[in-house]
Design a protein around this motif. Structure first.
Motif, PDB file in Angstrom:
ATOM      1  N   VAL A 188     -51.979  25.092 -11.906  1.00 53.35           N
ATOM      2  CA  VAL A 188     -52.375  26.358 -12.526  1.00 53.35           C
ATOM      3  C   VAL A 188     -51.302  26.860 -13.482  1.00 53.35           C
ATOM      4  O   VAL A 188     -50.125  26.929 -13.128  1.00 53.35           O
ATOM      5  CB  VAL A 188     -52.680  27.427 -11.455  1.00 53.35           C
ATOM      6  CG1 VAL A 188     -53.009  28.759 -12.107  1.00 53.35           C
ATOM      7  CG2 VAL A 188     -53.836  26.975 -10.578  1.00 53.35           C
ATOM      8  N   LEU A 189     -51.713  27.166 -14.702  1.00 57.47           N
ATOM      9  CA  LEU A 189     -50.829  27.789 -15.693  1.00 57.47           C
ATOM     10  C   LEU A 189     -51.099  29.290 -15.702  1.00 57.47           C
ATOM     11  O   LEU A 189     -52.160  29.735 -15.265  1.00 57.47           O
ATOM     12  CB  LEU A 189     -51.112  27.211 -17.084  1.00 57.47           C
ATOM     13  CG  LEU A 189     -50.946  25.699 -17.229  1.00 57.47           C
ATOM     14  CD1 LEU A 189     -51.506  25.230 -18.563  1.00 57.47           C
ATOM     15  CD2 LEU A 189     -49.482  25.324 -17.094  1.00 57.47           C
ATOM     16  N   VAL A 247     -62.619  23.251 -20.436  1.00 52.43           N
ATOM     17  CA  VAL A 247     -61.606  22.194 -20.393  1.00 52.43           C
ATOM     18  C   VAL A 247     -60.387  22.621 -19.580  1.00 52.43           C
ATOM     19  O   VAL A 247     -59.865  23.723 -19.751  1.00 52.43           O
ATOM     20  CB  VAL A 247     -61.158  21.823 -21.830  1.00 52.43           C
ATOM     21  CG1 VAL A 247     -60.080  20.740 -21.794  1.00 52.43           C
ATOM     22  CG2 VAL A 247     -62.346  21.365 -22.666  1.00 52.43           C
ATOM     23  N   SER A 248     -59.933  21.708 -18.728  1.00 50.46           N
ATOM     24  CA  SER A 248     -58.677  21.861 -17.970  1.00 50.46           C
ATOM     25  C   SER A 248     -57.731  20.761 -18.419  1.00 50.46           C
ATOM     26  O   SER A 248     -58.175  19.668 -18.776  1.00 50.46           O
ATOM     27  CB  SER A 248     -58.960  21.718 -16.473  1.00 50.46           C
ATOM     28  OG  SER A 248     -57.764  21.425 -15.764  1.00 50.46           O
ATOM     29  N   ILE A 249     -56.424  21.026 -18.429  1.00 54.18           N
ATOM     30  CA  ILE A 249     -55.499  19.957 -18.808  1.00 54.18           C
ATOM     31  C   ILE A 249     -54.825  19.307 -17.594  1.00 54.18           C
ATOM     32  O   ILE A 249     -53.957  18.454 -17.751  1.00 54.18           O
ATOM     33  CB  ILE A 249     -54.437  20.411 -19.840  1.00 54.18           C
ATOM     34  CG1 ILE A 249     -53.492  21.470 -19.257  1.00 54.18           C
ATOM     35  CG2 ILE A 249     -55.105  20.911 -21.112  1.00 54.18           C
ATOM     36  CD1 ILE A 249     -52.210  21.617 -20.091  1.00 54.18           C
ATOM     37  N   GLY A 250     -55.217  19.673 -16.389  1.00 55.01           N
ATOM     38  CA  GLY A 250     -54.652  19.003 -15.223  1.00 55.01           C
ATOM     39  C   GLY A 250     -54.801  19.831 -13.968  1.00 55.01           C
ATOM     40  O   GLY A 250     -55.162  21.002 -14.024  1.00 55.01           O
ATOM     41  N   PRO A 305     -58.730  26.200 -15.482  1.00 52.40           N
ATOM     42  CA  PRO A 305     -58.378  25.144 -14.523  1.00 52.40           C
ATOM     43  C   PRO A 305     -59.600  24.516 -13.846  1.00 52.40           C
ATOM     44  O   PRO A 305     -59.484  23.422 -13.294  1.00 52.40           O
ATOM     45  CB  PRO A 305     -57.505  25.859 -13.487  1.00 52.40           C
ATOM     46  CG  PRO A 305     -57.240  27.226 -13.989  1.00 52.40           C
ATOM     47  CD  PRO A 305     -58.111  27.489 -15.170  1.00 52.40           C
ATOM     48  N   ALA A 336     -52.323  25.367 -22.551  1.00 51.71           N
ATOM     49  CA  ALA A 336     -53.366  24.348 -22.455  1.00 51.71           C
ATOM     50  C   ALA A 336     -54.080  24.186 -23.803  1.00 51.71           C
ATOM     51  O   ALA A 336     -54.371  23.066 -24.230  1.00 51.71           O
ATOM     52  CB  ALA A 336     -54.360  24.712 -21.358  1.00 51.71           C
ATOM     53  N   MET A 392     -60.676  27.392 -22.067  1.00 54.12           N
ATOM     54  CA  MET A 392     -59.606  26.718 -21.334  1.00 54.12           C
ATOM     55  C   MET A 392     -59.535  27.319 -19.933  1.00 54.12           C
ATOM     56  O   MET A 392     -59.280  28.518 -19.774  1.00 54.12           O
ATOM     57  CB  MET A 392     -58.260  26.907 -22.038  1.00 54.12           C
ATOM     58  CG  MET A 392     -58.188  26.427 -23.482  1.00 54.12           C
ATOM     59  SD  MET A 392     -58.755  24.751 -23.786  1.00 54.12           S
ATOM     60  CE  MET A 392     -57.664  23.815 -22.724  1.00 54.12           C
ATOM     61  N   GLY A 419     -51.735  31.117 -18.176  1.00 50.17           N
ATOM     62  CA  GLY A 419     -52.799  31.460 -19.109  1.00 50.17           C
ATOM     63  C   GLY A 419     -53.257  30.204 -19.824  1.00 50.17           C
ATOM     64  O   GLY A 419     -52.654  29.137 -19.669  1.00 50.17           O
ATOM     65  N   GLY A 420     -54.317  30.334 -20.618  1.00 51.20           N
ATOM     66  CA  GLY A 420     -54.879  29.164 -21.286  1.00 51.20           C
ATOM     67  C   GLY A 420     -54.141  28.747 -22.558  1.00 51.20           C
ATOM     68  O   GLY A 420     -54.458  27.718 -23.149  1.00 51.20           O
TER      69      GLY A 420
END
Ligand code: 6GU
Length: 224
Positions: free
Chosen positions: A136-137, A130-133, A88, A143, A86, A139-140
């Motif tokens: 930036v979060l 994989v990124s979910i959008g 970005p 996600a 996971m 952590g993974g």
């Protein structure tokens, strides 16, 4: 299906999988979700899982050794169809990806933190990023919870007729039409007559028209 999630914050992932559809899927034996704490595989005395980055600069990098030790152990127990990281800078998660992944037997998901994992882990083990959008979060984990939820709900038997994934938004590249429940009038706002008509053909036609209109208004890109 079995999903193994590797993280330094397993407690962040306990909540999302212990209620509602995700819990029911596990209780029914349709999916096993296993959380693994990367820190348990650290061999140094402070149980460190990260270190300063070569070349200098702010931010720590997740070390190779504990992650490799954990993945090696799991790969010795079963073969993984995908080893997902996971991140970005990964491929954007869309419904098609979940549709494909829900057909797999064993998936491993690695959650990153800090500046991410050492590049050699990505090159040696990871089969899919994989990124979910485009944001930036911290952590993974969140996600990974999103990806897992989107996969698990597609496993045959997880949803019943009422929650069927076939009528989800995106499944036919259309957003879902508006929905209503009782009462028929709320603060002067009425439920569209057609939905009260009992004429199933007319209702279907109305829903299709509304789904198309909503998609055209909000996500014209889906109609390309
Ligand atoms: Cl997969 N990880 C992080 N840290 N941030 C993200 C993401 C993943 N996807 C979008 N933002």
């Amino acid at each position: 299906m079995r999903i193994d999630i590797l993280t330094i914050l397993p407690q962040l992932l306990e909540g999302p999988f212990s209620d509602s559809i995700m819990k029911r899927a596990q209780d029914k034996g349709l999916v096993e979700i296993h959380l693994h704490n990367i820190r348990d595989y650290s061999t140094n005395k402070h149980k460190n899982v990260d270190d300063y980055q070569y070349g200098g600069g702010a931010g720590m990098v997740m070390s190779c050794e504990p992650i490799a030790a954990l993945i090696d152990k799991l790969q010795g127990e079963r073969k993984y169809d995908e080893i997902i990281y996971m991140t970005p800078d990964g491929e954007l998660l869309e419904q098609d990806m979940s549709n494909t992944l829900c057909l797999q037997e064993n998936i491993l998901i690695l959650c990153g933190h800090y500046k991410g994992v050492d590049e050699r882990i990505r090159q040696m083990y990871i089969t899919k990023e994989v990124s979910i959008g485009s944001y930036v979060l911290s952590g993974g984990e969140l996600a990974a919870a999103v990806l897992t939820d989107s996969i698990v709900r597609l496993i045959p038997g997880v949803l019943n007729d009422e929650t069927s994934a076939l009528t989800d938004s995106f499944q036919d590249n259309l957003l879902s039409p508006p929905v209503y429940t009782r009462p028929p009038e709320f603060k002067g706002m009425k439920v569209p007559d057609v939905l009260l008509s009992g004429d199933f053909k007319k209702i279907e036609a109305w829903r299709e028209k509304e789904a198309y209109q909503r998609t055209k208004d909000r996500r014209p890109d889906l109609l390309q």
